[in-house]
Scaffold this motif. Structure first.
Motif, PDB file in Angstrom:
ATOM      1  N   LYS A  40      29.113  26.006 -36.690  1.00 26.49           N
ATOM      2  CA  LYS A  40      29.016  25.847 -38.145  1.00 26.49           C
ATOM      3  C   LYS A  40      30.284  25.210 -38.702  1.00 26.49           C
ATOM      4  N   TRP A  41      31.442  25.657 -38.241  1.00 24.68           N
ATOM      5  CA  TRP A  41      32.700  25.061 -38.708  1.00 24.68           C
ATOM      6  C   TRP A  41      32.729  23.569 -38.401  1.00 24.68           C
ATOM      7  N   ILE A  42      32.304  23.211 -37.199  1.00 24.51           N
ATOM      8  CA  ILE A  42      32.303  21.800 -36.800  1.00 24.51           C
ATOM      9  C   ILE A  42      31.278  21.022 -37.626  1.00 24.51           C
ATOM     10  N   GLU A  43      30.092  21.594 -37.780  1.00 20.20           N
ATOM     11  CA  GLU A  43      29.028  20.939 -38.539  1.00 20.20           C
ATOM     12  C   GLU A  43      29.437  20.704 -39.996  1.00 20.20           C
ATOM     13  N   ASP A  44      30.075  21.694 -40.601  1.00 19.95           N
ATOM     14  CA  ASP A  44      30.508  21.575 -41.995  1.00 19.95           C
ATOM     15  C   ASP A  44      31.613  20.534 -42.169  1.00 19.95           C
ATOM     16  N   GLY A  45      32.367  20.286 -41.103  1.00 10.69           N
ATOM     17  CA  GLY A  45      33.409  19.268 -41.135  1.00 10.69           C
ATOM     18  C   GLY A  45      34.676  19.656 -41.874  1.00 10.69           C
ATOM     19  N   GLU A  46      34.759  20.888 -42.321  1.00  9.95           N
ATOM     20  CA  GLU A  46      35.946  21.304 -43.065  1.00  9.95           C
ATOM     21  C   GLU A  46      37.130  21.592 -42.147  1.00  9.95           C
ATOM     22  N   TYR A  47      36.839  22.050 -40.927  1.00 14.01           N
ATOM     23  CA  TYR A  47      37.887  22.433 -39.995  1.00 14.01           C
ATOM     24  C   TYR A  47      37.761  21.686 -38.675  1.00 14.01           C
ATOM     25  N   GLU A  48      38.894  21.456 -38.076  1.00 11.85           N
ATOM     26  CA  GLU A  48      38.956  21.022 -36.685  1.00 11.85           C
ATOM     27  C   GLU A  48      39.097  22.313 -35.884  1.00 11.85           C
ATOM     28  N   VAL A  49      38.319  22.477 -34.834  1.00  2.36           N
ATOM     29  CA  VAL A  49      38.377  23.685 -34.021  1.00  2.36           C
ATOM     30  C   VAL A  49      39.131  23.369 -32.737  1.00  2.36           C
ATOM     31  N   ARG A  50      40.130  24.181 -32.460  1.00  2.00           N
ATOM     32  CA  ARG A  50      40.915  24.035 -31.226  1.00  2.00           C
ATOM     33  C   ARG A  50      40.730  25.293 -30.394  1.00  2.00           C
ATOM     34  N   ILE A  51      40.269  25.097 -29.181  1.00  2.73           N
ATOM     35  CA  ILE A  51      40.009  26.224 -28.292  1.00  2.73           C
ATOM     36  C   ILE A  51      41.206  26.405 -27.369  1.00  2.73           C
ATOM     37  N   PHE A  52      41.737  27.618 -27.356  1.00  2.00           N
ATOM     38  CA  PHE A  52      42.899  27.934 -26.537  1.00  2.00           C
ATOM     39  C   PHE A  52      42.466  28.712 -25.302  1.00  2.00           C
ATOM     40  N   TYR A  53      43.130  28.442 -24.197  1.00  3.88           N
ATOM     41  CA  TYR A  53      42.796  29.071 -22.926  1.00  3.88           C
ATOM     42  C   TYR A  53      44.014  29.004 -22.032  1.00  3.88           C
ATOM     43  N   CYS A  54      44.104  29.914 -21.092  1.00  9.30           N
ATOM     44  CA  CYS A  54      45.189  29.811 -20.114  1.00  9.30           C
ATOM     45  C   CYS A  54      44.746  30.185 -18.710  1.00  9.30           C
ATOM     46  N   ALA A  55      43.576  30.770 -18.564  1.00  8.61           N
ATOM     47  CA  ALA A  55      43.139  31.202 -17.238  1.00  8.61           C
ATOM     48  C   ALA A  55      42.299  30.155 -16.517  1.00  8.61           C
TER      49      ALA A  55
END
Length: 70
Positions: A40-55
């Motif tokens: 939804k955040w991506i579809e709405d275009g208001e936010y860039e989503v950054r996924i964090f991971y380390c494993a």
């Protein structure tokens, strides 16, 4: 300059079920409520989503999201 806001989301335990103890650093099944929120955040275009991971490696995370976000 107008910069888009971004939201950071942790992969393991937030976006995907924790898969601790797996020997090959696999990524767990998606947590549907969070996956839907990110879509939804991506579809709405208001936010860039950054996924964090380390494993896991970046390629694993990119592939996981591309498969689960269908």
């Amino acid at each position: 300059m107008d910069q888009k806001k971004w939201i950071g989301v942790d992969l393991d335990g937030t976006l995907a079920k924790s898969n601790k103890g797996a020997r090959n650093n696999t990524i767990g099944e998606p947590i549907e409520a969070m996956l839907n929120r990110i879509k939804k955040w991506i579809e709405d275009g208001e936010y860039e989503v950054r996924i964090f991971y380390c494993a896991c490696q970046r390629q694993q995370a990119d592939f996981w999201y591309s498969e689960m976000a269908r």
